[in-house]
Every structure is written in C-alpha cells, then in structure tokens.
Write a protein that holds these residues in place. Structure first.
Motif, PDB file in Angstrom:
ATOM      1  N   ALA A  58       0.831  -1.207   0.000  1.00 32.57           N
ATOM      2  CA  ALA A  58       0.000   0.000   0.000  1.00 32.57           C
ATOM      3  C   ALA A  58       0.864   1.255   0.000  1.00 32.57           C
ATOM      4  O   ALA A  58       0.575   2.230  -0.689  1.00 32.57           O
ATOM      5  CB  ALA A  58      -0.927  -0.003   1.212  1.00 32.57           C
ATOM      6  N   SER A  62       0.607   1.841  -3.835  1.00 34.40           N
ATOM      7  CA  SER A  62      -0.722   2.446  -3.940  1.00 34.40           C
ATOM      8  C   SER A  62      -0.826   3.869  -3.416  1.00 34.40           C
ATOM      9  O   SER A  62      -1.637   4.654  -3.903  1.00 34.40           O
ATOM     10  CB  SER A  62      -1.719   1.560  -3.188  1.00 34.40           C
ATOM     11  OG  SER A  62      -3.005   1.661  -3.718  1.00 34.40           O
ATOM     12  N   GLY A 140      -0.987  -7.016  -4.583  1.00 34.83           N
ATOM     13  CA  GLY A 140       0.109  -6.207  -5.115  1.00 34.83           C
ATOM     14  C   GLY A 140       1.140  -7.052  -5.843  1.00 34.83           C
ATOM     15  O   GLY A 140       1.654  -6.661  -6.897  1.00 34.83           O
ATOM     16  N   ASN A 352      -5.977   2.826 -12.627  1.00 31.95           N
ATOM     17  CA  ASN A 352      -5.897   2.086 -11.365  1.00 31.95           C
ATOM     18  C   ASN A 352      -4.872   2.752 -10.446  1.00 31.95           C
ATOM     19  O   ASN A 352      -3.731   2.994 -10.845  1.00 31.95           O
ATOM     20  CB  ASN A 352      -5.482   0.631 -11.669  1.00 31.95           C
ATOM     21  CG  ASN A 352      -5.565  -0.268 -10.454  1.00 31.95           C
ATOM     22  OD1 ASN A 352      -4.988   0.025  -9.421  1.00 31.95           O
ATOM     23  ND2 ASN A 352      -6.273  -1.381 -10.592  1.00 31.95           N
ATOM     24  N   ASN A 353      -5.293   3.035  -9.208  1.00 30.60           N
ATOM     25  CA  ASN A 353      -4.383   3.693  -8.257  1.00 30.60           C
ATOM     26  C   ASN A 353      -3.084   2.921  -8.046  1.00 30.60           C
ATOM     27  O   ASN A 353      -2.046   3.499  -7.737  1.00 30.60           O
ATOM     28  CB  ASN A 353      -5.068   3.850  -6.890  1.00 30.60           C
ATOM     29  CG  ASN A 353      -6.116   4.933  -6.897  1.00 30.60           C
ATOM     30  OD1 ASN A 353      -5.971   5.926  -7.572  1.00 30.60           O
ATOM     31  ND2 ASN A 353      -7.193   4.724  -6.154  1.00 30.60           N
ATOM     32  N   ASP A 354      -3.156   1.614  -8.212  1.00 31.14           N
ATOM     33  CA  ASP A 354      -2.011   0.776  -7.873  1.00 31.14           C
ATOM     34  C   ASP A 354      -0.882   0.801  -8.900  1.00 31.14           C
ATOM     35  O   ASP A 354       0.173   0.218  -8.674  1.00 31.14           O
ATOM     36  CB  ASP A 354      -2.466  -0.680  -7.681  1.00 31.14           C
ATOM     37  CG  ASP A 354      -3.396  -0.843  -6.490  1.00 31.14           C
ATOM     38  OD1 ASP A 354      -3.365   0.022  -5.600  1.00 31.14           O
ATOM     39  OD2 ASP A 354      -4.159  -1.822  -6.457  1.00 31.14           O
ATOM     40  N   PHE A 440      -8.833  -2.108  -4.302  1.00 26.45           N
ATOM     41  CA  PHE A 440      -7.439  -1.870  -4.643  1.00 26.45           C
ATOM     42  C   PHE A 440      -6.592  -1.961  -3.383  1.00 26.45           C
ATOM     43  O   PHE A 440      -7.099  -1.959  -2.261  1.00 26.45           O
ATOM     44  CB  PHE A 440      -7.260  -0.535  -5.376  1.00 26.45           C
ATOM     45  CG  PHE A 440      -7.662   0.690  -4.606  1.00 26.45           C
ATOM     46  CD1 PHE A 440      -6.786   1.303  -3.721  1.00 26.45           C
ATOM     47  CD2 PHE A 440      -8.916   1.261  -4.778  1.00 26.45           C
ATOM     48  CE1 PHE A 440      -7.142   2.433  -3.010  1.00 26.45           C
ATOM     49  CE2 PHE A 440      -9.278   2.399  -4.086  1.00 26.45           C
ATOM     50  CZ  PHE A 440      -8.394   2.987  -3.202  1.00 26.45           C
TER      51      PHE A 440
END
Length: 587
Positions: A58, A62, A140, A352-354, A440
């Motif tokens: 994260a 992220s 992830g 996508n935030n990731d 996510f």
C-alpha cells in the motif's frame, strides 16, 4: 522479450535469490528464533525490518496513486498523516511497555494481562486483521507480475506465495527479519532513484521534497485550466468528517497492528526497542516524504502527455498499461480524444491507483533498468509485509491457541511443526484473497487498519495505563469493536447497495467509531466486574516505570504461574525488588 521485461526479470531473480539465501542461512530450530528471532536483532537492522514490515504494498505501490488520482492531492493525504502519525503513537505510547512485559505476541499480552478467554478473542482479532491486510499484499504481488512479466494475476500471486512459503516457513522471525532488511534496501533504493530522477527531469532539483513545491504550483494551474479544483484544494472529494475518521482509523490502527508490535520483541532490550523505533521512523520518512512528490510528478506528466490526445497518439506506456486492463478510456462524447476535464481529475480516463509508482519510470521515460528495479521494489514491499502478517497468523494459532490452550506440554519441535503448518495454511488462504481482493491495495489495507484500531488499540492502552481494567471489560470491548467495524465494512460494500453508509461515513474510517465503542464498553464493564489480582495490578504499575523489578523479571521469564497472575494469591507473596537502582512498588 522487451528490454524492460528483461531487466525486470533480472532484478526479480536476483532479489528473490538473495531473500532465499538469507532465509536458508538464518533458519531456526527453536520457538524463540521462530517467533521473535531470539530477541537478538541490533537496533538499526531491526529498524529497517520494522520499516519494511510496516511499509507494505500500500505504501510503495498504492499511496502515491491515491495522492495523485484523487480529484486533488489533499484527500489522499489522510494516508500520509494517519500512517506516519500512528507509527509515532506506537513507538512512544505502546512499544517499550509491551516489550518490557515480555511476551511473544499481542494475544500473548492480552492473555497474560486479562484472561484466557480474552486471549482467544485476541487470537480471532489478530487472524481477521492479518488476513484482511495480507490480501492487499498478495494482490500487489499479482499486479507487478501481471504487468512486467506478462503473466496473469493468479500466476503472479502463486509465484509470490511460493517465495514467501520458503523463507517464512524455513527461517521464521529470524529469517523474515534479515530478509526484510534486504527488502527494505531494495524498495527504498528503487523508490528514491525514481523520485530523484524525475525531480531532476521536471525541475532541475535533485531533492524531490523540494522540487515537489515547484510542481504543485504548476499542477494547480493545469487543473484549473481543465475546469477542476486546484490540486491542493481541501475537502473536494473527502468531507472533513471522513478526513478526521479515516486519519484516526489509520493512526490508531497502526498502533494496534500485531505484526508491527511483535517487531519490538525482536530487539535485544527495552532500550533496544526504543532505538529500533527511532531508526524505523528515519527509514520510513525516506519513503513517506517522497511519496507526495511522486504522486504530483505523475499526475503532472499524465495531464501533459495525455490530455487532448487520441489513443493512437498516446505514448507507449499508455498502451502497455491499457493492454493489461489497468487503464481505461471511456470516450463519453465519442470524439476519440482523451478529455481530462471534470470528473475526478482524470475526466474520461480511469487509471488504477495501484499502477502509479510502477508506471512512473515509464511515464517519465527513464531507462529500462530503473523500471525493473522499481518492479523489484514493489515486490519487496509486498512480500516483506506479507511474511510478517503470516507469522502473526502462525504464532496466534501455534503459540496462543495450540501451545497455551490445547497442548501445554508440547515440545519445541512439536510447536515449530504446528507453527510452520499453520503458516503454510495461511499462505494458501492469503493467496486466494490476493487473487480475489475486495478492492485496490491501499483500500484493502485501510480496512485492516480500521479493524486493528477497533479491536486492539483500546485494550493495549488500557492494559498498560489502567491497572483496574478487567478481563470481562476487555473481552466485551474487543467483541463490540471488531464486530461493529467488520459488520459496517461488509454492509457498505457496493453489492449490498449501502455504499453511502451512515451519515456518509466511509468504511475505511469507521474503525475510529469502533475504537470509541470499544473504549466505552471496556471502561463501563470494568466498573461492574471483578478487578485484576493485586499481583497483576502491581505488575502493570511496575511495567510503566524505568528499571526492572523482580516481579517484572519473573513475569518476563515465565516464572510467575497462572494462579499468581489471575488467581487468589496475594501480591505480598511475590518478591519485589526495592533496591536503590529500582523503583519500589507502591504500598
């Protein structure tokens, strides 16, 4: 195979080989080494391991994406404030006292401080929190493999499971700790090289924390030109109430995370635990002060490179990430041009935030080796935290449940076998959750922090600082805190049609409400139930003061029996050191 994929494969194979070698060299044969690395890790190394354990996928993958691709950067700052503030809270308020109390795990502390019933509830809380958290890490891992090695998410997650299985099951906490030192080195090197290179490219300033200020001014202007709020505008997509609640859930959740707390037991002493916290804060700050810069740099580049272009004109990185389904173009007006005006700050784009940190080197046109190094850094961040969480699940089952409740006569070898078996089972479940995550990466992780805040934080604080907190109060408080928070999180999942929740409170912030309920229930129930024994009250007093009384020493070494801690024997039957170098106990 492209040069980017080649370099990614080189770095992945190289770093994974290092992790496996460290695990083999650090393999353990006793429970002390398996659970707390024998309590012999030097402070700088322990600080690096704590940082790697805590800075999960994260943080690496992220967080910069949340900061970048909210309608502005302000809303994403809750993660920066909550996670860093929570670590300071943990280091100052809880870690030294828990280390002095001298137990392997958080459920171990809860069981000794309160009761065996409380231990079982704590085991349940630890397992729930850890499984929710580890789902984000394995997701992830799958994401990195999906993009850079052209394998599907399931295959990528399985590869990660195999690697974690090898070094976590073989080396236990000792192997995990030294592996995490290596993983921190990989992840921070990747992150800082990327941040420095882009800062130089965009601003001519090699320090991203300084170059960041210049880009913010330009980014504010770009967003205003697109007809959306400035990047630094407050409360545009997150209300003030949710800002407070989410920050609180992340902060208090950090201070209650069992896989981070157990790290302080690996230090050589209470003093070592304090220095470990200081080193960890330094190591964490290197990434956390760079993340907002990477987020701003990425959004600046995305707007400049994509706004007003067609897909055919878009750069190669856009095509690559679109092909794996992590960028979408919703051509609302049918003109074929990417319009980034309005909406959430990306207009017709859905990113996508990731992918932000992973894609940033490509977006900036950095060389392929840096792209590969960043991919290896993302894997290091995910795997380091996953291994720590899996150890919490293993120790909760093997030490707190099997050894303490089922078979107290179990040999060291038997305990190790149960611990390794439990970890293997946990890895399989974690892999399934990684393949089918409920959101996510950072969103899933935030849910785990809310659960930790609602279940563990009040019980730990009251257990240390209120000697009359009772076992019945602790059990009731944990049950109410965890139950209400988990129920709210499940209730607000979109499939039930209740996404708005009560009063617009987001599921990632409800942990603060659950924590408050836990405090209230624990305090009220404790007023009407049997207080702890005099011995336990004395022990709680002694733990909070400098020095090491005989009572604390006896408890830390296991010399105090259950009937002394929780039975009817009087406190005066137990020895207390009243020498000149120790604080005498109160009369």
């Amino acid at each position: 195979m492209s040069s980017m994929q080649t370099w990614t494969l080189v770095f992945v194979v190289l770093t994974f080989g290092i992790y496996i070698y460290i695990a083999y060299a650090s393999r353990v044969k006793d429970t002390s080494g398996f659970y707390i690395a024998g309590g012999g890790i030097p402070s700088p190394a322990n600080g690096a391991a704590i940082a790697a354990d805590w800075m999960s996928a994260a943080s690496f993958i992220s967080m910069a994406g949340i900061v970048a691709f909210s309608s502005n950067g302000y809303g994403g700052s809750v993660y920066l404030m909550g996670w860093t503030g929570g670590y300071v809270l943990l280091a100052l308020l809880l870690a030294p006292y828990l280390r002095k109390f001298g137990k392997y795990t958080v459920p171990d502390f809860v069981g000794d401080r309160y009761s065996e019933t409380a231990r079982l509830v704590a085991v349940l809380c630890a397992v729930v929190v850890s499984f929710v958290y580890v789902a984000g890490q394995m997701a992830g891992v799958g994401l990195v493999f999906q993009r850079f090695l052209n394998v599907d998410t399931t295959t990528g997650t399985i590869i990660g499971m195999v690697i974690v299985f090898f070094y976590a099951v073989l080396g236990g906490m000792k192997g995990i700790t030294w592996t995490q030192v290596a993983q921190y080195t990989v992840l921070i090197t990747a992150y800082l090289i990327c941040a420095v290179a882009i800062s130089l490219q965009l601003t001519g300033i090699p320090v991203p924390q300084i170059g960041f200020g210049q880009i913010l001014t330009e980014l504010d202007g770009l967003q205003r030109d697109l007809g959306i709020e400035a990047y630094t505008e407050a409360f545009t997509d997150t209300s003030m109430l949710n800002m407070v609640l989410i920050t609180g859930a992340l902060m208090f959740g950090t201070a209650g995370l069992p896989h981070v707390i157990v790290r302080f037991y690996t230090a050589k002493s209470v003093r070592g635990a304090r220095y470990s916290a200081l080193w960890a804060l330094f190591f964490i700050s290197l990434l956390y002060t760079s993340a907002p810069a990477i987020g701003a740099f990425s959004k600046y580049n995305v707007i400049n490179q994509l706004s007003g272009t067609t897909e055919a004109e878009a750069p190669a990185w856009y095509q690559s990430w679109r092909d794996v389904g992590l960028i979408e173009f919703n051509d609302a007006n049918g003109d074929g041009v990417i319009d980034m005006a309005g909406g959430d700050g990306l207009g017709e784009l859905v990113i996508n935030n990731d992918i932000v940190v992973l894609a940033t080197p490509e977006i900036a046109g950095l060389p392929a080796p840096i792209v590969g190094l960043v991919a290896a850094g993302g894997l290091a961040a995910a795997l380091s935290t996953a291994s720590g969480l899996l150890l919490v699940i293993s120790s909760s089952v093997a030490n707190d449940l099997y050894y303490k409740k089922v078979n107290p006569q179990a040999s060291e070898a038997r305990q190790l076998l149960v611990g390794r078996t439990a970890m293997a089972g946990a890895i399989v479940v974690a892999g399934y959750l990684g393949i089918n995550p409920p959101g996510f990466v950072a969103q899933v992780v935030a849910l785990a922090f809310g659960l930790a805040a609602a279940s563990f934080f009040p019980i730990l604080v009251l257990g240390i600082f209120w000697k009359k907190c009772t076992a019945a109060g602790a059990v009731a408080g944990m049950a109410v805190g965890l139950g209400t928070t988990l129920a709210y999180q499940l209730w607000t999942i979109d499939i039930y049609g209740n996404a708005e929740g009560f009063f617009g409170i987001q599921e990632t912030g409800f942990g603060t409400i659950g924590m408050i309920l836990n405090f209230i229930v624990t305090i009220v129930v404790s007023q009407f139930t049997t207080p702890p024994t005099e011995v336990m009250q004395q022990l709680v007093e002694d733990v909070r003061y400098p020095g090491r009384t005989q009572l604390v020493a006896a408890h830390a070494t296991g010399a105090l029996e259950e009937d002394v801690l929780h039975g009817e024997r009087a406190a005066e039957d137990e020895p207390r050191d009243t020498g000149p170098d120790e604080r005498p106990g109160p009369g």
